[in-house]
Design a protein around this motif. Structure first.
Motif, PDB file in Angstrom:
ATOM      1  N   TYR A 145      26.154  25.835 108.268  1.00 34.36           N
ATOM      2  CA  TYR A 145      25.166  25.066 107.511  1.00 34.36           C
ATOM      3  C   TYR A 145      24.116  24.481 108.439  1.00 34.36           C
ATOM      4  CZ  TYR A 145      27.581  20.793 109.085  1.00 34.36           C
ATOM      5  OH  TYR A 145      28.121  19.785 109.843  1.00 34.36           O
ATOM      6  N   GLU A 146      23.010  24.078 107.853  1.00 34.80           N
ATOM      7  CA  GLU A 146      21.967  23.354 108.564  1.00 34.80           C
ATOM      8  C   GLU A 146      21.606  22.111 107.771  1.00 34.80           C
ATOM      9  OE1 GLU A 146      18.550  25.695 109.465  1.00 34.80           O
ATOM     10  OE2 GLU A 146      19.520  26.759 111.117  1.00 34.80           O
ATOM     11  N   THR A 147      21.174  21.092 108.473  1.00 35.29           N
ATOM     12  CA  THR A 147      20.675  19.876 107.828  1.00 35.29           C
ATOM     13  C   THR A 147      19.306  19.545 108.395  1.00 35.29           C
ATOM     14  OG1 THR A 147      21.673  18.351 109.432  1.00 35.29           O
ATOM     15  CG2 THR A 147      23.023  18.984 107.528  1.00 35.29           C
ATOM     16  N   HIS A 148      18.489  18.902 107.568  1.00 33.17           N
ATOM     17  CA  HIS A 148      17.148  18.496 107.972  1.00 33.17           C
ATOM     18  C   HIS A 148      16.852  17.134 107.350  1.00 33.17           C
ATOM     19  CE1 HIS A 148      16.373  22.538 109.538  1.00 33.17           C
ATOM     20  NE2 HIS A 148      17.055  22.952 108.486  1.00 33.17           N
ATOM     21  N   ALA A 154      23.146   4.398 102.822  1.00 36.16           N
ATOM     22  CA  ALA A 154      23.876   4.470 101.556  1.00 36.16           C
ATOM     23  C   ALA A 154      24.381   5.879 101.248  1.00 36.16           C
ATOM     24  CB  ALA A 154      22.988   3.987 100.407  1.00 36.16           C
ATOM     25  N   LYS A 155      23.908   6.861 102.013  1.00 35.14           N
ATOM     26  CA  LYS A 155      24.277   8.262 101.815  1.00 35.14           C
ATOM     27  C   LYS A 155      23.984   8.750 100.394  1.00 35.14           C
ATOM     28  CE  LYS A 155      27.733   8.461 105.495  1.00 35.14           C
ATOM     29  NZ  LYS A 155      29.074   8.907 105.898  1.00 35.14           N
ATOM     30  N   ASP A 156      22.840   8.290  99.864  1.00 37.40           N
ATOM     31  CA  ASP A 156      22.485   8.682  98.506  1.00 37.40           C
ATOM     32  C   ASP A 156      21.157   9.436  98.436  1.00 37.40           C
ATOM     33  OD1 ASP A 156      20.673   6.652  98.997  1.00 37.40           O
ATOM     34  OD2 ASP A 156      21.293   5.376  97.326  1.00 37.40           O
ATOM     35  N   ASN A 157      20.666   9.917  99.570  1.00 38.76           N
ATOM     36  CA  ASN A 157      19.396  10.651  99.576  1.00 38.76           C
ATOM     37  C   ASN A 157      19.568  12.121  99.941  1.00 38.76           C
ATOM     38  OD1 ASN A 157      19.985  10.221 102.322  1.00 38.76           O
ATOM     39  ND2 ASN A 157      17.797  10.270 102.879  1.00 38.76           N
ATOM     40  N   ALA A 158      20.777  12.654  99.764  1.00 38.19           N
ATOM     41  CA  ALA A 158      21.056  14.038 100.156  1.00 38.19           C
ATOM     42  C   ALA A 158      20.708  15.011  99.035  1.00 38.19           C
ATOM     43  CB  ALA A 158      22.527  14.192 100.533  1.00 38.19           C
ATOM     44  N   TYR A 213      14.284  12.838 102.181  1.00 35.18           N
ATOM     45  CA  TYR A 213      15.599  13.328 101.801  1.00 35.18           C
ATOM     46  C   TYR A 213      16.332  13.983 102.977  1.00 35.18           C
ATOM     47  CZ  TYR A 213      13.487  12.822  97.172  1.00 35.18           C
ATOM     48  OH  TYR A 213      12.852  12.330  96.068  1.00 35.18           O
ATOM     49  N   PHE A 214      17.645  13.949 102.885  1.00 28.76           N
ATOM     50  CA  PHE A 214      18.520  14.629 103.840  1.00 28.76           C
ATOM     51  C   PHE A 214      18.892  15.969 103.213  1.00 28.76           C
ATOM     52  CE2 PHE A 214      22.968  15.290 105.473  1.00 28.76           C
ATOM     53  CZ  PHE A 214      22.622  15.492 106.808  1.00 28.76           C
ATOM     54  N   ILE A 215      18.403  17.062 103.784  1.00 26.37           N
ATOM     55  CA  ILE A 215      18.558  18.379 103.197  1.00 26.37           C
ATOM     56  C   ILE A 215      19.738  19.106 103.832  1.00 26.37           C
ATOM     57  CG2 ILE A 215      17.392  20.544 102.670  1.00 26.37           C
ATOM     58  CD1 ILE A 215      16.095  17.938 101.521  1.00 26.37           C
ATOM     59  N   ILE A 216      20.576  19.666 102.978  1.00 29.04           N
ATOM     60  CA  ILE A 216      21.734  20.441 103.415  1.00 29.04           C
ATOM     61  C   ILE A 216      21.624  21.831 102.799  1.00 29.04           C
ATOM     62  CG2 ILE A 216      24.256  20.553 103.489  1.00 29.04           C
ATOM     63  CD1 ILE A 216      24.114  17.552 102.434  1.00 29.04           C
ATOM     64  N   CYS A 217      21.826  22.844 103.604  1.00 27.48           N
ATOM     65  CA  CYS A 217      21.925  24.207 103.073  1.00 27.48           C
ATOM     66  C   CYS A 217      23.050  24.915 103.800  1.00 27.48           C
ATOM     67  CB  CYS A 217      20.613  24.965 103.250  1.00 27.48           C
ATOM     68  SG  CYS A 217      20.582  26.567 102.392  1.00 27.48           S
ATOM     69  N   ALA A 218      23.997  25.442 103.033  1.00 28.69           N
ATOM     70  CA  ALA A 218      25.176  26.098 103.608  1.00 28.69           C
ATOM     71  C   ALA A 218      25.201  27.572 103.240  1.00 28.69           C
ATOM     72  CB  ALA A 218      26.452  25.421 103.103  1.00 28.69           C
ATOM     73  N   ASN A 219      25.616  28.389 104.180  1.00 32.88           N
ATOM     74  CA  ASN A 219      25.866  29.799 103.905  1.00 32.88           C
ATOM     75  C   ASN A 219      27.125  29.913 103.042  1.00 32.88           C
ATOM     76  OD1 ASN A 219      26.895  32.691 105.790  1.00 32.88           O
ATOM     77  ND2 ASN A 219      25.339  32.624 104.226  1.00 32.88           N
TER      78      ASN A 219
END
Length: 368
Positions: free
Chosen positions: A34-37, A43-47, A88-94
């Motif tokens: 995965y990658e994050t940007h 609060a971990k609520d902006n993903a 935002y905290f962007i997550i994309c996983a293979n």
């Protein structure tokens, strides 16, 4: 030499426990690339989780390590863009089953040999289980949003239905709640092209000099046609000849469209694993969200507290507007907040990946 096309991803999560699958089997030694940007706030609520399509991967913004091309959605994701990495905290996983760093048929099984066709058949919901495990590892209980187009849209719908507490907003682009007979037929054509290639060797081609590149190229050519529109093909190619003034009266690529499709097939076979193509297309064909929830699509969304937005494109004949409307009607029946728009674009199914300013406005507006 034909080897596994697995690469070193930006980040890798190794699951502590085997992943239980819809087939009843368990998958051990699971790795998720995965990658994050952007930055995750306190609060971990902006993903925002972005789910990729069939032949996509987690390189949503970064350059592809094999082709060197920019990330597949770099026009949509980044500072000040519709999916804004300043906010935002962007997550994309293979997805599992793929070949770009997450565990798939090219990965090593517990016996030290590639899984090949011993790899268990997976589903869209199994892919989402992998995503949820990743969210757990990052300490993210609830996403600001989950976003996806095409097969990525299937994953967003599956997450909303099966893990309703994990997302506050669900954005589905050019997708469907189940594969039609036509969709399954196109995928079967591609699978048979791969399996008819003598180099496939019943899936045990890793370590040999050759791999089923010809079959995979044909599969890609057939699929690529479904991603485009007649209008787009006519405008881009028409019946124009390729680097010649007259027909050859042979079977070389006389027409520009023939040359284009051959190029697409060859370039794809250089970056993707044939067995992964078999497994991922099978997962898409098995996808039927209503079937998973008692035969009624509205039941799939009963427990969701998310708001939804669905986008279709008028030239998309792979997942036409009627497929999105079907989901919207189910959400209305379940009493869920949903917005829907059909956008006009000449690019067919691939419109969600290309320059459609109206889509930018919809995405930015929905994500808030």
């Amino acid at each position: 030499m034909a080897t596994a096309h697995t690469i070193d991803p930006t980040q890798v999560l190794t699951l502590d426990e085997p992943l239980t699958l819809d087939s009843g089997q368990t998958l051990p030694l699971v790795e998720i690339a995965y990658e994050t940007h952007g930055r995750l706030n306190p609060a971990k609520d902006n993903a925002i989780l972005i789910c990729h399509a069939l032949t996509g991967d987690h390189h949503v913004v970064s350059d592809h390590p094999l082709t060197g091309k920019p990330g597949w959605w770099v026009r949509m994701v980044g500072p000040g863009k519709p999916i804004d990495t300043d906010r935002y905290f962007i997550i994309c996983a293979n997805v599992i089953g793929s070949c770009m760093g997450s565990t798939g048929p090219a990965s090593l099984a517990p016996d030290g040999e590639p899984w090949a066709m011993r790899f268990p058949v997976i589903t869209i919901r199994d892919m989402v289980r992998g995503h949820v495990a990743l969210l757990d590892s990052l300490g993210i209980d609830t996403l600001h949003a989950v976003v996806g187009g095409s097969m990525g849209g299937m994953q967003t719908l599956s997450l909303a239905a099966n893990f309703p507490e994990r997302a506050r907003a669900v954005l589905v682009l050019a997708s469907t709640a189940r594969h039609s007979a036509q969709n399954i037929g196109f995928h079967e054509l591609g699978r048979q092209a791969i399996m008819a290639d003598n180099s496939w060797r019943e899936g045990d081609y890793y370590g040999f000099e050759d791999s089923p590149e010809k079959g995979l190229a044909v599969a890609r050519m057939a699929a690529h046609i479904t991603y485009l529109s007649e209008e787009g093909l006519t405008k881009k190619f028409g019946r124009r000849l390729q680097d010649r003034s007259e027909k050859t009266f042979g079977f070389d690529a006389d027409f520009q469209i023939e040359s284009y499709l051959r190029y697409q097939g060859i370039s794809f076979s250089n970056r993707f694993d044939a067995n992964s193509y078999l497994y991922i297309t099978r997962a898409m064909d098995y996808f039927d969200l209503a079937e998973e929830h008692g035969g009624r699509l509205a039941n799939a969304f009963r427990r969701s507290r998310a708001r939804f937005c669905l986008v279709s494109f008028d030239t998309d004949w792979l997942y036409p507007t009627s497929a999105s409307r079907n989901v919207v009607q189910a959400l209305n029946a379940a009493g869920k907040p949903v917005s829907f728009v059909e956008l006009s674009a000449p690019y067919g199914h691939d419109s969600f990946l290309l320059d459609v300013p109206a889509l930018d406005r919809v995405v930015a507006g929905f994500l808030g």
